[in-house]
Design a protein around this motif. Sequence first.
Motif, PDB file in Angstrom:
ATOM      1  N   ILE A   7      72.557 -25.142 -29.055  1.00 60.97           N
ATOM      2  CA  ILE A   7      72.384 -26.262 -28.137  1.00 60.97           C
ATOM      3  C   ILE A   7      72.329 -27.550 -28.950  1.00 60.97           C
ATOM      4  N   GLN A   8      72.902 -28.586 -28.414  1.00 60.65           N
ATOM      5  CA  GLN A   8      72.901 -29.854 -29.138  1.00 60.65           C
ATOM      6  C   GLN A   8      71.469 -30.324 -29.373  1.00 60.65           C
ATOM      7  N   PRO A   9      71.191 -30.833 -30.577  1.00 60.53           N
ATOM      8  CA  PRO A   9      69.802 -31.181 -30.945  1.00 60.53           C
ATOM      9  C   PRO A   9      69.093 -32.087 -29.963  1.00 60.53           C
ATOM     10  N   GLU A  10      69.789 -33.086 -29.424  1.00 59.50           N
ATOM     11  CA  GLU A  10      69.119 -34.032 -28.529  1.00 59.50           C
ATOM     12  C   GLU A  10      68.739 -33.425 -27.184  1.00 59.50           C
ATOM     13  N   PHE A  11      69.217 -32.217 -26.902  1.00 56.43           N
ATOM     14  CA  PHE A  11      68.892 -31.564 -25.628  1.00 56.43           C
ATOM     15  C   PHE A  11      67.928 -30.396 -25.815  1.00 56.43           C
ATOM     16  N   ARG A  12      67.398 -30.234 -27.023  1.00 56.89           N
ATOM     17  CA  ARG A  12      66.438 -29.164 -27.259  1.00 56.89           C
ATOM     18  C   ARG A  12      65.061 -29.582 -26.751  1.00 56.89           C
ATOM     19  N   GLY A  13      64.254 -28.600 -26.430  1.00 58.16           N
ATOM     20  CA  GLY A  13      62.918 -28.884 -25.919  1.00 58.16           C
ATOM     21  C   GLY A  13      62.865 -29.142 -24.430  1.00 58.16           C
ATOM     22  N   LEU A  14      63.986 -28.976 -23.736  1.00 60.68           N
ATOM     23  CA  LEU A  14      64.039 -29.219 -22.290  1.00 60.68           C
ATOM     24  C   LEU A  14      64.082 -27.922 -21.483  1.00 60.68           C
ATOM     25  N   GLY A  15      64.011 -26.799 -22.172  1.00 63.25           N
ATOM     26  CA  GLY A  15      64.075 -25.515 -21.482  1.00 63.25           C
ATOM     27  C   GLY A  15      65.487 -25.020 -21.239  1.00 63.25           C
ATOM     28  N   LEU A  16      66.480 -25.729 -21.781  1.00 69.28           N
ATOM     29  CA  LEU A  16      67.868 -25.357 -21.530  1.00 69.28           C
ATOM     30  C   LEU A  16      68.254 -24.093 -22.298  1.00 69.28           C
ATOM     31  N   GLY A  17      67.684 -23.916 -23.480  1.00 69.86           N
ATOM     32  CA  GLY A  17      67.966 -22.703 -24.237  1.00 69.86           C
ATOM     33  C   GLY A  17      67.519 -21.462 -23.492  1.00 69.86           C
ATOM     34  N   SER A  18      66.339 -21.531 -22.875  1.00 66.71           N
ATOM     35  CA  SER A  18      65.840 -20.401 -22.092  1.00 66.71           C
ATOM     36  C   SER A  18      66.745 -20.116 -20.907  1.00 66.71           C
ATOM     37  N   LEU A  19      67.259 -21.171 -20.287  1.00 65.41           N
ATOM     38  CA  LEU A  19      68.177 -20.990 -19.157  1.00 65.41           C
ATOM     39  C   LEU A  19      69.454 -20.283 -19.595  1.00 65.41           C
ATOM     40  N   MET A  20      69.944 -20.621 -20.784  1.00 65.42           N
ATOM     41  CA  MET A  20      71.141 -19.971 -21.284  1.00 65.42           C
ATOM     42  C   MET A  20      70.886 -18.496 -21.556  1.00 65.42           C
ATOM     43  N   VAL A  21      69.739 -18.178 -22.176  1.00 68.19           N
ATOM     44  CA  VAL A  21      69.396 -16.783 -22.437  1.00 68.19           C
ATOM     45  C   VAL A  21      69.269 -16.019 -21.116  1.00 68.19           C
ATOM     46  N   GLU A  22      68.611 -16.614 -20.128  1.00 65.52           N
ATOM     47  CA  GLU A  22      68.469 -15.969 -18.822  1.00 65.52           C
ATOM     48  C   GLU A  22      69.823 -15.690 -18.194  1.00 65.52           C
ATOM     49  N   ASP A  23      70.750 -16.621 -18.347  1.00 63.34           N
ATOM     50  CA  ASP A  23      72.077 -16.442 -17.776  1.00 63.34           C
ATOM     51  C   ASP A  23      72.805 -15.281 -18.455  1.00 63.34           C
ATOM     52  N   LEU A  24      72.751 -15.222 -19.790  1.00 60.67           N
ATOM     53  CA  LEU A  24      73.400 -14.137 -20.516  1.00 60.67           C
ATOM     54  C   LEU A  24      72.741 -12.798 -20.189  1.00 60.67           C
ATOM     55  N   GLU A  25      71.416 -12.826 -20.015  1.00 61.45           N
ATOM     56  CA  GLU A  25      70.707 -11.603 -19.653  1.00 61.45           C
ATOM     57  C   GLU A  25      71.141 -11.106 -18.282  1.00 61.45           C
ATOM     58  N   GLU A  26      71.323 -12.031 -17.347  1.00 65.11           N
ATOM     59  CA  GLU A  26      71.757 -11.646 -16.004  1.00 65.11           C
ATOM     60  C   GLU A  26      73.158 -11.037 -16.040  1.00 65.11           C
ATOM     61  N   LEU A  27      74.040 -11.607 -16.869  1.00 68.59           N
ATOM     62  CA  LEU A  27      75.369 -11.012 -17.034  1.00 68.59           C
ATOM     63  C   LEU A  27      75.260  -9.574 -17.536  1.00 68.59           C
ATOM     64  N   ALA A  28      74.361  -9.360 -18.487  1.00 66.91           N
ATOM     65  CA  ALA A  28      74.167  -8.019 -19.031  1.00 66.91           C
ATOM     66  C   ALA A  28      73.645  -7.063 -17.961  1.00 66.91           C
ATOM     67  N   ARG A  29      72.704  -7.525 -17.153  1.00 68.54           N
ATOM     68  CA  ARG A  29      72.157  -6.670 -16.095  1.00 68.54           C
ATOM     69  C   ARG A  29      73.238  -6.292 -15.090  1.00 68.54           C
ATOM     70  N   GLN A  30      74.116  -7.229 -14.779  1.00 68.57           N
ATOM     71  CA  GLN A  30      75.195  -6.950 -13.833  1.00 68.57           C
ATOM     72  C   GLN A  30      76.126  -5.858 -14.346  1.00 68.57           C
ATOM     73  N   GLU A  31      76.184  -5.720 -15.664  1.00 72.60           N
ATOM     74  CA  GLU A  31      77.026  -4.691 -16.277  1.00 72.60           C
ATOM     75  C   GLU A  31      76.231  -3.426 -16.612  1.00 72.60           C
ATOM     76  N   ASN A  32      75.009  -3.331 -16.079  1.00 72.02           N
ATOM     77  CA  ASN A  32      74.140  -2.161 -16.269  1.00 72.02           C
ATOM     78  C   ASN A  32      73.794  -1.906 -17.733  1.00 72.02           C
ATOM     79  N   VAL A  33      73.679  -2.978 -18.501  1.00 67.59           N
ATOM     80  CA  VAL A  33      73.265  -2.872 -19.892  1.00 67.59           C
ATOM     81  C   VAL A  33      71.776  -2.530 -19.951  1.00 67.59           C
ATOM     82  N   LYS A  34      71.398  -1.664 -20.887  1.00 65.63           N
ATOM     83  CA  LYS A  34      70.001  -1.242 -20.989  1.00 65.63           C
ATOM     84  C   LYS A  34      69.192  -2.059 -21.986  1.00 65.63           C
ATOM     85  N   ARG A  35      69.875  -2.704 -22.935  1.00 63.49           N
ATOM     86  CA  ARG A  35      69.134  -3.498 -23.915  1.00 63.49           C
ATOM     87  C   ARG A  35      70.029  -4.583 -24.500  1.00 63.49           C
ATOM     88  N   LEU A  36      69.377  -5.680 -24.833  1.00 56.98           N
ATOM     89  CA  LEU A  36      70.034  -6.787 -25.515  1.00 56.98           C
ATOM     90  C   LEU A  36      69.620  -6.777 -26.982  1.00 56.98           C
TER      91      LEU A  36
END
Length: 300
Positions: free
Chosen positions: A75-104
Amino acid sequence: MYRVVTPQTDAELDAYYLLRWELLRKPFNLPLGSERDEYDTVSLHRMMLTPEGRPVAVGRLFIGGDEAQIRFMAIQPEFRGLGLGSLMVEDLEELARQENVKRLVMNARQEAVEFYRKCGFLEVGGGPMTLGHIPHRQMIKSLTPLQTIRYRSEWCQDLATRWSRGIPMCDRMGINITHYDGQTFHLTANLAANQNVHDTMFAGSAYGMCVLAGWGLIWLQLKEVGLVGDTVLEEGNIRYYRQIDEYPEARVAREGLPAVLMPLRGGEAARFGLAIQLYSGDKLAAEFTGHYVVQPVRKI
């Protein structure tokens, strides 16, 4: 509003890879093209945009069977600390769940380890040394649902992750933690994955399920009292009352735990027995008596 999208057009993909290079490779004087690898064509790519449409974060998910790896998270440095990194991880995790992945799984730079811990990842060991000198830590997160557990759910999640990573049998058996309240501990297994030629539960699976139930309760009770130890089964005996042809569930109560673990405080091994009950649906099908030994962890 920030949004996460899949880059699809040539212009979007160019912007995605350019940001990957600027954040992850340019600081090390690496050329354009070094931000790509041979898995890009078979991976899922995500890019975060500002309300104005400016790319500010990227991430990639590569799925291989039951496991998926997060890579190229930045994430670009000036946008860190806003919770955007967590949102990206949540999004990737949701993609994994949709594919029935058991672990990241992922290899996190040392300075990012705490961030991923807050996202629910468990640090399990050393990772690769990338670009010749950047150390990483290997991290993992189980996606097995534990929504029904309210007490120490994070500990149960850690235990499920350790089993998934360290005991492949658990995944093949479909082992799930279904209950822990500080006093009792329950496990279930997928009957279809453990059936013999008679369409009942294979005896070896039943035995292994009971061993895991006892081991899991001990691990949790050690955490309850702030102790660590290496647990092994010294002896185990199982007595069957009926065939296991319905939903299998192993149940164990703490009995003398955690008091019997106290020898560990003095550097001595703890030895004790646990009684585990194995149910077929709502019927008691077997009883297992396990004699466990917990050895103190020796400091090197």
